[in-house]
Design an enzyme around this catalytic site. Structure first.
Site, PDB file in Angstrom:
ATOM      1  N   CYS A   2       0.816  -1.198   0.000  1.00 50.26           N
ATOM      2  CA  CYS A   2       0.000   0.000   0.000  1.00 50.26           C
ATOM      3  C   CYS A   2       0.854   1.254   0.000  1.00 50.26           C
ATOM      4  CB  CYS A   2      -0.912   0.010   1.227  1.00 50.26           C
ATOM      5  SG  CYS A   2      -1.887  -1.499   1.416  1.00 50.26           S
ATOM      6  N   LEU A  51      -3.306  -2.103  -2.082  1.00 48.09           N
ATOM      7  CA  LEU A  51      -3.086  -3.264  -2.928  1.00 48.09           C
ATOM      8  C   LEU A  51      -3.522  -4.457  -2.096  1.00 48.09           C
ATOM      9  CD1 LEU A  51      -1.940  -4.655  -5.473  1.00 48.09           C
ATOM     10  CD2 LEU A  51       0.288  -4.711  -4.331  1.00 48.09           C
ATOM     11  N   ASN A  75       1.210   0.411   5.711  1.00 48.97           N
ATOM     12  CA  ASN A  75       1.792  -0.196   4.527  1.00 48.97           C
ATOM     13  C   ASN A  75       2.674  -1.348   4.983  1.00 48.97           C
ATOM     14  OD1 ASN A  75       3.189  -0.748   2.116  1.00 48.97           O
ATOM     15  ND2 ASN A  75       4.611   0.945   2.403  1.00 48.97           N
ATOM     16  N   ASP A 100      -4.230  -7.931   9.237  1.00 51.36           N
ATOM     17  CA  ASP A 100      -3.234  -7.482  10.198  1.00 51.36           C
ATOM     18  C   ASP A 100      -3.394  -6.015  10.583  1.00 51.36           C
ATOM     19  OD1 ASP A 100      -2.545  -6.689   7.650  1.00 51.36           O
ATOM     20  OD2 ASP A 100      -0.446  -7.295   7.772  1.00 51.36           O
TER      21      ASP A 100
END
Length: 632
Positions: A2, A51, A75, A100
């Site tokens: 991300c 993503l 990220n 997560d």
């Protein structure tokens, strides 16, 4: 994988402009093409590009806790998130997702700043705590994922996954940092925490930053370092078996994904070991990809094929032309600041190839630093034996004059380049190692820089970067010292930066099992001669992989991931070199001695000298700063 972005008002609760936040997020769409998300309240704006890798239907960000007191943009991947979730559930926290991201939210609520010590993975995140009126920034231990930040004059803190995110803000100061210029031309990258701009910083690996509204901007805080703590004595056979198990486990936990997964396969020891362990963990064929070259001395695909055939992988190859220099400007835009590792070109191509088949790829990065695989380690240790036998004063008196008198032979094999060796012997261990890894010598940089730039530097040298880290090295062993220096500089500033930007340009997540921190902590404690034995680097890794890999892969000479810069500068890039370096912006910037640049170009193109490295550094500097005000 991300991209994250945000604005936090340290002085008050001024509204964050929605269009500004959207613009900051939009420039990193490549990092997360699947979704975007925003969170705003007075004095705060958070943005995210996603993503999707795990829990595709949920896990959208920014994500808020159930009580609404914390909000996160993140990220990365936390590989032990399931175990942490179970621990947090036992403490009474309830989860709405299986991703997560939510684990980080409640880990903060349960353990505060120390939550980062529990995470096993790669990450960069920003977590807003409404009750504390604080913003917590964190970066993983090795700096696999990037995080930039800047405090503006009006008290607004900007942050983002790439420098271009901050540059989207019109008020970001873009004054060049002269120290960063010195660092860049020595190393080919700008080491943490610096960036090319004085007022923009990178959060260092293994560091956090806790910013509180109404308080002064704090310093970064370190939470982890590679320990080099000796492990319990054991037989080599036992150590080989334990290393096999540890690598296999580090690979296994990185194979969890709800999207297609594969691996880079260069034909070297590290990537081959990762593929071999992947093949032990799944019944289906592993997806692998490799990049070759039409110049034989740069091509390793035959070795990659040996491993692919042994494990019957779904193998893809692509050959890069020796004339593939079309990416120069693309790379400059990709890295946002000067970046002179020319292997960024084939790295970009291998990520492009991988993304055609998978969304997640495992790589072998970190093996050279952990297991002492670089050729320069052997040379340094050979020199170190002589350095340790003679006092520094005597070595300076004897070897420094010889180094000045001996002719430079860049074209010759290293064994015949006595000038470099003589110069190294006249230095202490840390400065000798810096000399060996520098793209240009201190003398070259002095000749290259203008009087104005040298005045701005006020005597500063890149040597201070290495001295800073050397003073903090937890080991006095000379091999461990240079491994530590590489982990703090080259690994994060060059290797991991190169892979992150190249992979994210194609929306590809790259995972690095050999940089699992538990594995690396254990490896750091191995006796140095289990890493470099005689002239054999990666000794224990290679012997532990003998049951899994061909000896032709394990014990062949290291090739590297290079491109024919010297030929390009005398051929297809000859005119561009002339125009970019000797005319216009770079020549007019006031930063450089144009007469010396002219000499570099002339001597290289005539074949009198080999100046590929400094010329490429200059070319990439010009390309990366083309739209900046180069005045100091």
């Amino acid at each position: 994988m991300c991209g994250i972005a945000g604005v936090f008002d340290l002085r008050g609760r001024a509204p964050v402009d929605a269009e500004l936040l959207a613009a900051m997020n939009r420039v990193q769409t490549h990092r997360g093409p699947d979704e975007d998300g925003f969170f705003r309240e007075p004095g705060l704006g958070l943005a995210h590009r996603r993503l999707s890798i795990i829990d595709l239907s949920s896990g959208q960000q920014p994500m808020s806790s159930a009580d609404g007191n914390t909000c996160l943009v993140y990220n990365g991947e936390i590989y032990n998130h399931r175990e942490l979730a179970a621990e947090l559930q036992a403490l009474g926290y309830q989860f709405r997702t299986r991703c997560d991201t939510e684990v980080i939210l409640y880990a903060w609520q349960a353990w505060g700043e120390s939550c980062v010590n529990r995470f096993r993975g790669m990450f960069a995140f920003a977590l807003y705590d409404r009750r504390a009126q604080s913003l917590f920034l964190a970066r993983d231990r090795f700096g696999i994922k990037p995080l930039f930040y800047s405090l503006l004059a009006d008290g607004k803190l900007l942050f983002g996954s790439e420098l271009k995110v901050l540059k989207a803000h019109s008020h970001l100061p873009r004054r060049l940092d002269p120290q960063a210029v010195e660092d860049y031309f020595a190393l080919g990258y700008i080491p943490e925490p610096k960036t090319i701009y004085r007022d923009v910083h990178k959060l260092c690996p293994g560091h956090t930053l806790l910013v509180k509204r109404g308080a002064a901007m704090p310093a970064q805080k370190q939470y982890w370092d590679i320990p080099f703590t000796p492990i319990a004595l054991a037989s080599e056979a036992d150590l080989r078996e334990e290393l096999q198990q540890r690598i296999r486990e580090a690979v296994k936990i990185r194979m969890v994904a709800d999207v297609p997964l594969g691996a880079f396969l260069s034909g070297g020891v590290d990537s081959s070991a990762v593929v071999a362990m992947m093949a032990q963990e799944q019944q289906a064929a592993v997806n692998t990809c490799a990049i070759g070259f039409d110049v034989k001395q740069y091509d390793e695909t035959s070795y990659a094929r040996l491993v692919a055939e042994r494990y019957k992988t779904n193998h893809s190859e692509h050959s890069v032309s020796s004339e593939d220099f079309s990416l120069l400007d693309t790379l400059a835009q990709l890295y946002d600041e000067p970046f002179a590792d020319s292997s960024a070109l084939p790295t970009y191509r291998v990520c492009q190839l991988a993304r055609q088949h998978v969304t997640v790829a495992l790589s072998g990065d970190g093996g050279d630093e952990n297991f002492a695989g670089y050729r320069r380690y052997r040379w340094h240790m050979n020199e170190e034996r002589l350095r340790s036998s003679l006092p520094l004063g005597l070595r300076r008196a004897v070897f420094a004059p010889l180094g000045r008198l001996y002719p430079k032979a860049d074209w010759a094999p290293r064994v015949f380049r006595a000038k470099t060796t003589l110069q190294a012997l006249a230095r202490d261990s840390v400065s000798a190692y810096l000399h060996s890894v520098s793209l240009s010598s201190s003398e070259q940089r002095s000749n290259m820089f203008s009087p104005a730039l040298k005045s701005e530097l006020q005597g500063y040298s890149v040597q201070s970067v290495f001295d800073h880290h050397a003073a903090r090295c937890p080991s006095d062993d000379p091999l461990s010292m240079i491994q530590y220096l590489d982990m703090k500089t080259y690994l994060v500033g060059d290797i991991l930066t190169k892979v992150d930007r190249a992979s994210m340009a194609h929306s590809l997540e790259v995972r690095v099992p050999l940089l699992d921190h538990e594995l690396s902590e254990w490896v750091s404690g191995l006796a140095p001669d289990l890493k470099l034995r005689g002239q054999e680097g990666k000794y224990l890794l290679k012997t532990s992989m003998e049951p899994y890999l061909p000896k032709d892969v394990l014990y062949r000479p290291k090739m590297g991931f290079g491109v024919p810069l010297g030929d390009w500068f005398r051929g297809p890039l000859k005119q561009r070199l002339q125009s970019d370096l000797l005319e216009g912006g770079l020549a007019d910037s006031g930063l450089f001695n144009v007469d010396y640049l002219r000499r570099l170009v002339s001597d290289h193109q005539s074949g009198r000298r080999e100046y590929s490295a400094p010329l490429w550094s200059l070319l990439m500097f010009q390309a990366a700063t083309r739209n900046d005000d180069l005045g100091l």
